[in-house]
Design a protein around this motif. Structure first.
Motif, PDB file in Angstrom:
ATOM      1  N   ILE A  19       8.501 -12.044  15.659  1.00 45.66           N
ATOM      2  CA  ILE A  19       7.130 -11.841  16.137  1.00 45.66           C
ATOM      3  C   ILE A  19       6.651 -10.435  15.795  1.00 45.66           C
ATOM      4  N   LYS A  20       7.490  -9.420  16.025  1.00 47.90           N
ATOM      5  CA  LYS A  20       7.115  -8.045  15.705  1.00 47.90           C
ATOM      6  C   LYS A  20       6.795  -7.898  14.222  1.00 47.90           C
ATOM      7  N   SER A  21       7.621  -8.489  13.393  1.00 48.24           N
ATOM      8  CA  SER A  21       7.405  -8.415  11.951  1.00 48.24           C
ATOM      9  C   SER A  21       6.078  -9.066  11.568  1.00 48.24           C
ATOM     10  N   PHE A  22       5.795 -10.222  12.142  1.00 46.43           N
ATOM     11  CA  PHE A  22       4.549 -10.931  11.858  1.00 46.43           C
ATOM     12  C   PHE A  22       3.340 -10.104  12.290  1.00 46.43           C
ATOM     13  N   VAL A  23       3.404  -9.522  13.474  1.00 42.47           N
ATOM     14  CA  VAL A  23       2.286  -8.724  13.993  1.00 42.47           C
ATOM     15  C   VAL A  23       2.045  -7.513  13.097  1.00 42.47           C
ATOM     16  N   GLN A  24       3.114  -6.851  12.661  1.00 41.95           N
ATOM     17  CA  GLN A  24       2.958  -5.702  11.772  1.00 41.95           C
ATOM     18  C   GLN A  24       2.301  -6.110  10.461  1.00 41.95           C
ATOM     19  N   GLU A  25       2.739  -7.212   9.888  1.00 36.31           N
ATOM     20  CA  GLU A  25       2.149  -7.683   8.634  1.00 36.31           C
ATOM     21  C   GLU A  25       0.664  -7.967   8.805  1.00 36.31           C
ATOM     22  N   GLN A  26       0.304  -8.651   9.877  1.00 32.06           N
ATOM     23  CA  GLN A  26      -1.094  -8.993  10.121  1.00 32.06           C
ATOM     24  C   GLN A  26      -1.937  -7.746  10.355  1.00 32.06           C
ATOM     25  N   PHE A  27      -1.385  -6.796  11.079  1.00 35.45           N
ATOM     26  CA  PHE A  27      -2.114  -5.566  11.369  1.00 35.45           C
ATOM     27  C   PHE A  27      -2.464  -4.830  10.081  1.00 35.45           C
ATOM     28  N   PHE A  28      -1.494  -4.666   9.196  1.00 38.94           N
ATOM     29  CA  PHE A  28      -1.742  -3.907   7.977  1.00 38.94           C
ATOM     30  C   PHE A  28      -2.556  -4.687   6.956  1.00 38.94           C
ATOM     31  N   GLN A  29      -2.549  -5.992   7.008  1.00 35.07           N
ATOM     32  CA  GLN A  29      -3.401  -6.773   6.114  1.00 35.07           C
ATOM     33  C   GLN A  29      -4.867  -6.603   6.491  1.00 35.07           C
ATOM     34  N   GLY A  30      -5.132  -6.357   7.761  1.00 31.87           N
ATOM     35  CA  GLY A  30      -6.508  -6.223   8.225  1.00 31.87           C
ATOM     36  C   GLY A  30      -7.125  -4.871   7.945  1.00 31.87           C
ATOM     37  N   TYR A  31      -6.362  -3.915   7.447  1.00 29.48           N
ATOM     38  CA  TYR A  31      -6.870  -2.576   7.173  1.00 29.48           C
ATOM     39  C   TYR A  31      -7.652  -2.574   5.871  1.00 29.48           C
ATOM     40  N   SER A  32      -8.827  -1.989   5.908  1.00 28.57           N
ATOM     41  CA  SER A  32      -9.628  -1.884   4.691  1.00 28.57           C
ATOM     42  C   SER A  32     -10.128  -0.452   4.551  1.00 28.57           C
ATOM     43  N   GLU A  33     -10.698  -0.133   3.407  1.00 31.05           N
ATOM     44  CA  GLU A  33     -11.201   1.220   3.154  1.00 31.05           C
ATOM     45  C   GLU A  33     -12.251   1.632   4.184  1.00 31.05           C
ATOM     46  N   SER A  34     -13.039   0.686   4.671  1.00 28.43           N
ATOM     47  CA  SER A  34     -14.067   1.028   5.657  1.00 28.43           C
ATOM     48  C   SER A  34     -13.458   1.477   6.982  1.00 28.43           C
ATOM     49  N   ASP A  35     -12.187   1.135   7.228  1.00 31.01           N
ATOM     50  CA  ASP A  35     -11.516   1.576   8.451  1.00 31.01           C
ATOM     51  C   ASP A  35     -11.084   3.038   8.383  1.00 31.01           C
ATOM     52  N   ALA A  36     -11.167   3.647   7.222  1.00 32.65           N
ATOM     53  CA  ALA A  36     -10.708   5.025   7.036  1.00 32.65           C
ATOM     54  C   ALA A  36     -11.477   6.009   7.916  1.00 32.65           C
TER      55      ALA A  36
END
Length: 71
Positions: free
Chosen positions: A50-67
Motif C-alpha cells: 500500500i505504501k509503495s502504491f501511494v508513493q507512486e500515485q503521489f509522484f505521478q500527480g506532480y506536474s510543473e504547475s505544482d512547482a
C-alpha cells in the motif's frame, strides 16, 4: 547543537560513523554527545504494498504547475 544523519548497521553494539563526518567526530572527542536511534520496523507485506502504491500515485500527480508550492 548540530545534527548529522546517516544510515548504518550496528555490529557488536558499535555504531560505525561514515568517514564524511570525521571532522565533526574529532571536534567532539571526549565530550558528551546525544544519540537517537531510529529503527525501521518491517511492516507486513500488505502495508508495504500500500505504501509503495501511494508513493507512486503521489509522484505521478506532480506536474510543473505544482512547482509554485515548492518555495
Amino acid at each position: 547543537m548540530k545534527a548529522v544523519e546517516f544510515t548504518t548497521q550496528i555490529f557488536n553494539n558499535l555504531i560505525q560513523v561514515p568517514g564524511e563526518f570525521e571532522t565533526e567526530i574529532k571536534s567532539v572527542r571526549d565530550k558528551d554527545v546525544r544519540v537517537i536511534l531510529l529503527i525501521d520496523e518491517p511492516g507486513t507485506y500488505e502495508e508495504n504494498k500500500i505504501k509503495s502504491f501511494v508513493q507512486e500515485q503521489f509522484f505521478q500527480g506532480y506536474s510543473e504547475s505544482d512547482a509554485i508550492y515548492d518555495e
